[in-house]
Structure formats: C-alpha cells, structure tokens
Scaffold this active site. Structure first.
Site, short mmCIF file in Angstrom:
data_model
loop_
_atom_site.label_atom_id
_atom_site.label_comp_id
_atom_site.label_asym_id
_atom_site.label_seq_id
_atom_site.Cartn_x
_atom_site.Cartn_y
_atom_site.Cartn_z
N HIS A 130 -8.94 -0.02 -4.46
CA HIS A 130 -9.06 1.28 -3.78
C HIS A 130 -9.62 2.28 -4.81
CE1 HIS A 130 -7.52 5.12 -2.12
NE2 HIS A 130 -7.46 4.51 -0.96
N ASP A 147 -0.97 -2.10 -8.40
CA ASP A 147 -1.06 -1.14 -7.30
C ASP A 147 -0.40 -1.81 -6.08
OD1 ASP A 147 -1.76 0.28 -5.06
OD2 ASP A 147 -3.86 0.58 -5.63
N GLN A 152 -0.22 -1.29 -0.83
CA GLN A 152 -0.32 -2.06 0.42
C GLN A 152 0.67 -3.22 0.49
OE1 GLN A 152 -1.82 -1.14 3.02
NE2 GLN A 152 -3.16 0.44 2.21
N LYS A 210 3.55 4.98 3.02
CA LYS A 210 3.12 3.68 3.56
C LYS A 210 4.31 2.74 3.71
CE LYS A 210 -1.38 3.87 1.21
NZ LYS A 210 -2.38 4.27 2.19
N1 7TS Z 1 -4.19 1.89 -3.47
C1 7TS Z 1 -4.34 1.22 -2.32
C2 7TS Z 1 -4.47 -0.28 -2.35
C3 7TS Z 1 -4.36 1.92 -1.11
O1 7TS Z 1 -4.51 1.25 0.03
C4 7TS Z 1 -4.24 3.34 -1.13
C5 7TS Z 1 -4.34 4.15 0.13
C6 7TS Z 1 -4.05 3.97 -2.35
C7 7TS Z 1 -4.04 3.22 -3.50
C8 7TS Z 1 -3.83 5.43 -2.45
O2 7TS Z 1 -2.59 5.77 -1.91
P1 7TS Z 1 -2.14 7.30 -1.77
O3 7TS Z 1 -0.87 7.22 -1.00
O4 7TS Z 1 -1.94 7.82 -3.14
O5 7TS Z 1 -3.23 8.01 -1.04
N2 7TS Z 1 -5.01 3.52 1.19
C9 7TS Z 1 -5.42 4.09 2.32
C10 7TS Z 1 -6.05 3.38 3.34
O6 7TS Z 1 -6.29 2.17 3.31
N3 7TS Z 1 -6.35 4.22 4.36
O7 7TS Z 1 -5.93 5.45 4.02
C11 7TS Z 1 -5.35 5.40 2.77
#
Ligand code: 7TS
Length: 422
Positions: A139, A216, A219, A242
């Site tokens: 990501h 990370d 997910q 999440k």
């Molecule tokens: N890493 C992964 C693998 C992710 O899927 C996401 C967010 C992040 C980092 C960042 O997470 P945050 O909570 O700090 O924003 N992924 C997604 C997605 O797949 N659709 O919207 C956000």
C-alpha cells in the site's frame, strides 16, 4: 489429554455457521441501512470495517460516564479514564501476544505507525548507501515513508517483485537482501490482491542478514490470528478502523529493546518526565511515543473491538472468510469477461477484478444502485495496477458478517453490468 486438545483445535478451527453469522449480523446496526432502498450489502471491509454495538456502547459509555484526560489528573474520572485506556493497551497486548504491554504504542493508524518507525528508527539507524527492502504489492503507506527516508538519508529502496498470480517471488529474496539491508517492510496481506505473504519466512531471512522487519498488518489483524512473538517481527502496525474499532486509532507493536533505543517521534505533553530549558528527559515506554492527549475513546473502542473479535475467535473468522472467498471466486471466475486479479494460493477475503465490458467505476456505480458497496480504484497500490496493466479494479472485500446470499447478489449485479454494457 491429547484427544481433548485435538477436539478443541477442531472446534476452534470450525468456520462460523449460518446461524452464528445471522446472530453476528444483529450486532451491526448499520446493516439495517437501506441504500437506494435496497438492503445494504457491505463489501468494502478492506477500506474500513463496520462497528458492532459493543464498540459503539464502549465509546458512548466513555463520553457519558468516564470522560477525562489520562495520566495527569488525580480525580475520580481521570483515574477511571486512565485505567480504561491502559486496560485497552493490555487487550491489544494479549491479542497480538506481545511480551509486554509497553511494547504497544497507540497511534492514529497503520500509516502513522509506519511513519513513526521510518522517522524514529530509520533516521537513527539508516545511513547513505544502506538499503530498505519493501515489496511490489505494498500500500502507498508502506512505500512513501520509506522513499522519504531514502531521500533524507541517501539510502536505497529495493523492491521484491511479484508474479502474475500476485505472489512474492521469494527466489529473489536472497539476492535482494544484503548486509546493507537495514529495514524490511512487508505487508502481511495485500489490500489490492488478497495475497497472504509468508512473513515468518521473510522475517527469518531478514534477521539472518541483520535487518529489522516491520509487518503491515492493516489487512490481516481482523482476519487472521497474529502472534508477534511466534512471528519474531520487530515492528507490526495495524489500524483500529479495519478491526471493527473506531477511526483515528491504531497500534504500533515494537520490541521493547528497539523502542527503548529509538528517539521520540513527536514532542509534547505526556512523553516527558521533566522539561527544563537546558535539558528534557523523556518518559518511559510506551509514553515516550504518545505525545499529547491521545485518542482515549478510540483506544477504549478498539479494546471493545478486540473483545468482539476474541468472542468470535480468530481461527473461526479465518476459516469462515476463506469459505466466502472460495465461494465468490468460483462464481466470478466462471463469468465470461470477468478477470480476477490476485490468484495466489494463500489468500484472505479480498476479490479484485476487472471486466472487459465496463470501467471499474461504472461497475461500482451499478452495484451501488443495487445496494452493494464495493471499492473501485487503484486501492492506493498503484504499482500493483501498473504490474497488471490496469488503471483500476473493482474490489469486494469480505468480513465475518457477509453471507453467500450476498455473494449471489454480487454475481447477479455483475451479470446486470454485462447486460448494460455488452
Ligand atoms: N496498509 C495496507 C495494507 C492497507 O490496506 C491500508 C489501508 C493501509 C496500510 C493504510 O491504513 P490507514 O488506516 O492508516 O489508512 N487500505 C485501504 C484500502 O484498501 N482502501 O482504503 C484504505
């Protein structure tokens, strides 16, 4: 004794039953929403999960009955708020099986956790000519902070490639790791492909070369059991929103020895023991990394989300979501003109696809008119899109409350897209 244990294991691994899923659905008030007059089918769980009553109630209770700042007041409410906040930290510690609760730092989310490590550990330990290894399926949150670190230090970013199935090419790992590799940052599960990476093997290989590893887990944390001690990772990051918890709260797990050796990321209240103009002494772990008033309600909500996950059981969630994924994959792959991206052997409940006849955004809009929420776009994983030669995909991502009937409705929606565009 052995027989009892075996039975227990089988029981824990058993996927959720239809009746259990029905009961769980009742815990999510949002599932009663009717977008466009249709029952909501929520398949955008990889972007953010929905929140069960237990989480909503914990947040409500905090603001109604416990609200105060933490770690500073001597009064009744402050003590209650502090104890609830620290109790949430212990819940996270047990959930990830961290050795110590001070190894759990509350952050705003995965993104902030990665930025914390790259700015604090990275700036202290990475020098010009050193290398940082990430993968092709990261990501943007696990790419850009490392690019910024490379720009600031003169280090070099290396990228582990993927194959057409969307799996990491592990044969290249040995060549890409070198004594100059200081940090390996890899996703546990890809948000764009669903691939579950063999992180234990990668961690072992990285450690053999003396690199530290950040996982990370954005997910994976609410879909697979995680044990940081068994994995042996140095850092692991995830996002509360999440994991059926609130937005604006996340977790950085770091081995105490490493966190101890790292400079603070931000300065301010709570992260100090004493401040004088000539010298400031920093607080102990984990407070050294939690400058300012934290997201107290968020941490408490995350604690409640973890209790929710524990009450269902991570192994059972994993088993059930795998069934959903297999069911959906079998249906979609047999629809003419639908192409699934990400066909790894080990996958979590993410189904990314494109269609010959329609743009992902059009597919998303038609599904939306049927009450089905999916995501269309590059999913903040542009290198993955580029690798597969598509600008975007439509993505359905599953949670423990999704059902086969909902997947049937998705398939019917896709047939409708074909009818309209072909
Ligand atoms: N890493 C992964 C693998 C992710 O899927 C996401 C967010 C992040 C980092 C960042 O997470 P945050 O909570 O700090 O924003 N992924 C997604 C997605 O797949 N659709 O919207 C956000």
């Amino acid at each position: 004794m052995t027989i009892t244990l075996d039975r227990e294991t089988i029981k824990q691994d058993r996927a959720l039953t239809t009746e259990e899923v029905e009961r769980l659905r009742n815990e999510f008030p949002i599932l009663r929403t009717r977008p466009n007059g249709k029952p909501l089918i929520y398949f955008d769980n990889a972007a953010t999960s929905q929140k069960p009553y237990r989480v909503l109630c914990a947040i409500d209770k905090y603001y109604k009955n416990q609200n105060a700042n933490v770690h500073r007041g001597v009064h009744f409410l402050s003590e209650i708020a502090t104890s609830a906040y620290e109790c949430a930290r212990k819940k996270v510690q047990r959930f990830l099986n961290a050795n110590l609760s001070c190894e759990i730092v509350f952050t705003r989310g995965t993104t902030e956790g990665i930025n914390l490590v790259s700015n604090s550990y990275g700036r202290k330990n990475v020098k010009a000519g050193d290398e940082i290894l990430i993968s092709y399926m990261e990501h943007h949150s696990n790419i850009v902070p490392w690019q910024m670190l490379c720009e600031n230090t003169g280090a070099v970013l290396k990228v582990l490639p993927i194959n057409r199935e969307g799996e990491l090419i592990l044969d290249d790992l040995e060549n890409l790791l070198s004594p100059r590799t200081k940090i390996v940052a890899i996703t546990h599960v890809s948000n764009a492909l669903g691939t579950i990476n063999p992180i234990k093997r990668i961690i072992r290989a990285a450690h053999e070369r003396g690199a530290v590893v950040l996982i990370d887990a954005a997910q994976s944390a609410s879909h697979l059991p995680i044990d940081v001690q068994d994995l042996g990772c140095d850092f692991l990051v995830c996002s509360g929103h999440k994991m059926y918890g609130p937005t604006g709260i996340g977790v950085l797990y770091g081995r105490a020895e490493l966190l101890d050796s790292m400079p603070p990321y931000q300065g301010g209240g709570d992260m100090i023991l004493s401040v004088r103009f000539d010298k400031t002494t920093y607080n102990t772990l984990p407070h050294k990394f939690e400058a300012g008033t934290p997201h107290i309600a968020g941490a408490i909500g995350l604690g409640a989300a973890i209790e929710f996950l524990n009450s269902v059981g991570m192994k059972r969630i994993e088993a059930y979501e795998r069934q959903l994924l297999d069911y959906a994959t079998n249906i979609l792959k047999n629809i003419d003109g639908v192409h699934i991206i990400g066909t790894a052997r080990e996958k979590a409940g993410v189904l990314s696809f494109y269609m010959d006849c329609a743009h992902p955004h059009d597919i998303g809009q038609i599904l939306d008119s049927l009450g089905i929420a999916v995501r269309a776009g590059h999913h903040c994983a542009q290198p993955v899109m580029e690798f597969f030669g598509v600008p975007a995909t439509t993505r359905a991502s599953f949670a423990l409350f999704n059902t086969r009937d909902e997947i049937d409705a998705l398939a019917a929606g896709i047939l409708k897209v074909k009818e309209i565009f072909e």
